[in-house]
Scaffold this motif. Sequence first.
Motif, PDB file in Angstrom:
ATOM      1  N   ILE A  13       0.855  -1.459   0.071  1.00 38.71           N
ATOM      2  CA  ILE A  13      -0.258  -0.316  -0.097  1.00 38.71           C
ATOM      3  C   ILE A  13       1.016   1.055   0.405  1.00 38.71           C
ATOM      4  O   ILE A  13       2.108   1.539   1.010  1.00 38.71           O
ATOM      5  CB  ILE A  13      -0.914  -0.004   1.439  1.00 38.71           C
ATOM      6  N   ALA A  14       0.791   1.999  -0.815  1.00 37.72           N
ATOM      7  CA  ALA A  14       1.383   3.093  -1.103  1.00 37.72           C
ATOM      8  C   ALA A  14       0.713   4.886  -1.239  1.00 37.72           C
ATOM      9  O   ALA A  14      -0.826   4.690  -2.026  1.00 37.72           O
ATOM     10  CB  ALA A  14       2.866   3.356  -2.035  1.00 37.72           C
ATOM     11  N   SER A  15       1.525   5.596  -0.707  1.00 35.97           N
ATOM     12  CA  SER A  15       0.105   6.876  -1.020  1.00 35.97           C
ATOM     13  C   SER A  15       1.020   7.672  -2.963  1.00 35.97           C
ATOM     14  O   SER A  15       1.758   7.273  -3.383  1.00 35.97           O
ATOM     15  CB  SER A  15       0.533   7.938  -0.251  1.00 35.97           C
TER      16      SER A  15
ATOM     17  N   ALA B 285      -8.352   0.758   1.097  1.00 35.53           N
ATOM     18  CA  ALA B 285      -7.032  -0.225   0.612  1.00 35.53           C
ATOM     19  C   ALA B 285      -6.372  -0.901   1.636  1.00 35.53           C
ATOM     20  O   ALA B 285      -6.328  -1.805   1.218  1.00 35.53           O
ATOM     21  CB  ALA B 285      -5.690   1.128   0.921  1.00 35.53           C
ATOM     22  N   GLU B 286      -6.728  -0.652   2.694  1.00 36.80           N
ATOM     23  CA  GLU B 286      -6.602  -1.494   3.655  1.00 36.80           C
ATOM     24  C   GLU B 286      -7.024  -2.889   3.473  1.00 36.80           C
ATOM     25  O   GLU B 286      -6.481  -4.103   3.683  1.00 36.80           O
ATOM     26  CB  GLU B 286      -5.884  -0.828   5.170  1.00 36.80           C
ATOM     27  N   ARG B 287      -8.565  -2.334   3.781  1.00 41.28           N
ATOM     28  CA  ARG B 287      -9.327  -3.541   3.991  1.00 41.28           C
ATOM     29  C   ARG B 287      -9.307  -4.325   2.298  1.00 41.28           C
ATOM     30  O   ARG B 287      -9.067  -5.703   2.820  1.00 41.28           O
ATOM     31  CB  ARG B 287     -10.414  -2.816   3.476  1.00 41.28           C
TER      32      ARG B 287
ATOM     33  N   VAL C 128       1.289  -7.606   3.718  1.00 39.68           N
ATOM     34  CA  VAL C 128       0.671  -6.598   3.635  1.00 39.68           C
ATOM     35  C   VAL C 128       1.851  -5.649   3.812  1.00 39.68           C
ATOM     36  O   VAL C 128       1.822  -5.466   5.624  1.00 39.68           O
ATOM     37  CB  VAL C 128      -1.239  -6.255   4.434  1.00 39.68           C
ATOM     38  N   CYS C 129       2.216  -4.971   3.562  1.00 35.65           N
ATOM     39  CA  CYS C 129       2.933  -3.854   3.807  1.00 35.65           C
ATOM     40  C   CYS C 129       2.663  -2.458   3.243  1.00 35.65           C
ATOM     41  O   CYS C 129       1.867  -1.676   2.330  1.00 35.65           O
ATOM     42  CB  CYS C 129       4.782  -4.241   3.274  1.00 35.65           C
ATOM     43  N   MET C 130       2.642  -1.299   4.517  1.00 40.41           N
ATOM     44  CA  MET C 130       2.491  -0.238   3.986  1.00 40.41           C
ATOM     45  C   MET C 130       3.853   0.471   4.290  1.00 40.41           C
ATOM     46  O   MET C 130       4.728   0.927   4.891  1.00 40.41           O
ATOM     47  CB  MET C 130       1.980   0.735   5.517  1.00 40.41           C
ATOM     48  N   LEU C 131       4.310   1.591   2.796  1.00 41.71           N
ATOM     49  CA  LEU C 131       5.010   1.986   2.296  1.00 41.71           C
ATOM     50  C   LEU C 131       5.372   3.823   3.193  1.00 41.71           C
ATOM     51  O   LEU C 131       4.272   4.502   2.669  1.00 41.71           O
ATOM     52  CB  LEU C 131       5.614   2.607   1.202  1.00 41.71           C
ATOM     53  N   SER C 132       6.334   4.006   3.269  1.00 37.51           N
ATOM     54  CA  SER C 132       6.408   5.846   3.835  1.00 37.51           C
ATOM     55  C   SER C 132       6.363   6.019   2.264  1.00 37.51           C
ATOM     56  O   SER C 132       6.483   6.145   1.544  1.00 37.51           O
ATOM     57  CB  SER C 132       7.206   6.332   4.708  1.00 37.51           C
ATOM     58  N   SER C 133       6.411   7.495   2.653  1.00 41.98           N
ATOM     59  CA  SER C 133       6.533   8.889   1.553  1.00 41.98           C
ATOM     60  C   SER C 133       8.121   8.484   0.533  1.00 41.98           C
ATOM     61  O   SER C 133       8.412   8.399  -0.909  1.00 41.98           O
ATOM     62  CB  SER C 133       6.196  10.120   1.182  1.00 41.98           C
ATOM     63  N   ASP C 134       8.986   7.700   1.044  1.00 38.84           N
ATOM     64  CA  ASP C 134      10.140   7.479   0.515  1.00 38.84           C
ATOM     65  C   ASP C 134      10.341   6.203   0.582  1.00 38.84           C
ATOM     66  O   ASP C 134      11.542   5.244   0.122  1.00 38.84           O
ATOM     67  CB  ASP C 134      11.389   8.420   1.865  1.00 38.84           C
ATOM     68  N   GLY C 135       9.293   5.048   0.401  1.00 38.65           N
ATOM     69  CA  GLY C 135       9.590   3.486   0.171  1.00 38.65           C
ATOM     70  C   GLY C 135       9.713   2.782   1.288  1.00 38.65           C
ATOM     71  O   GLY C 135       9.877   1.695   0.994  1.00 38.65           O
ATOM     72  N   GLU C 136       9.680   2.916   2.108  1.00 32.60           N
ATOM     73  CA  GLU C 136      10.349   2.256   3.076  1.00 32.60           C
ATOM     74  C   GLU C 136       8.821   1.668   4.242  1.00 32.60           C
ATOM     75  O   GLU C 136       7.742   2.641   3.973  1.00 32.60           O
ATOM     76  CB  GLU C 136      11.289   3.101   4.529  1.00 32.60           C
ATOM     77  N   ILE C 137       9.130   0.655   4.748  1.00 33.27           N
ATOM     78  CA  ILE C 137       8.020  -0.287   5.050  1.00 33.27           C
ATOM     79  C   ILE C 137       7.762   0.932   6.563  1.00 33.27           C
ATOM     80  O   ILE C 137       9.085   0.474   7.213  1.00 33.27           O
ATOM     81  CB  ILE C 137       8.505  -1.889   5.026  1.00 33.27           C
ATOM     82  N   VAL C 138       6.601   1.135   6.657  1.00 33.90           N
ATOM     83  CA  VAL C 138       6.401   1.641   8.071  1.00 33.90           C
ATOM     84  C   VAL C 138       5.533  -0.033   8.896  1.00 33.90           C
ATOM     85  O   VAL C 138       5.514   0.660  10.358  1.00 33.90           O
ATOM     86  CB  VAL C 138       5.625   2.961   8.090  1.00 33.90           C
ATOM     87  N   THR C 139       4.340  -0.338   8.460  1.00 35.48           N
ATOM     88  CA  THR C 139       3.891  -1.470   8.852  1.00 35.48           C
ATOM     89  C   THR C 139       4.078  -3.117   8.010  1.00 35.48           C
ATOM     90  O   THR C 139       4.080  -2.473   6.874  1.00 35.48           O
ATOM     91  CB  THR C 139       2.459  -0.554   9.112  1.00 35.48           C
TER      92      THR C 139
END
Length: 84
Positions: free
Chosen positions: A18-20, A45-47, A61-72
């Motif tokens: 998941i990315a913004s 998106a998460e659902r 399921v990975c959530m990315l920060s704006s710089d592409g790092e995995i945050v969750t």
Amino acid sequence: MAEEQSSNLTGDYITYTIASLGAERWFVDSNRGTSGYSFHSLAEAERFAITLAQRNTPSKVCMLSSDGEIVTEMVFNHPGDTGH
């Protein structure tokens, strides 16, 4: 073991990312054939990503920060898992 799973983004897992895409736009894509999908809310998106991950195990399921790092990251090892 959790560290090993986090450091291996693809591995044997199907990874739903998941990315913004900017203000109120979110994108879900996978490393194995799922075309990207766009959503107007993070909750949608998460659902979507979690539903796919629960059906297609083992997966993440990975959530990315704006710089592409995995945050969750949530890992689903068996059908119906709630993630951990």
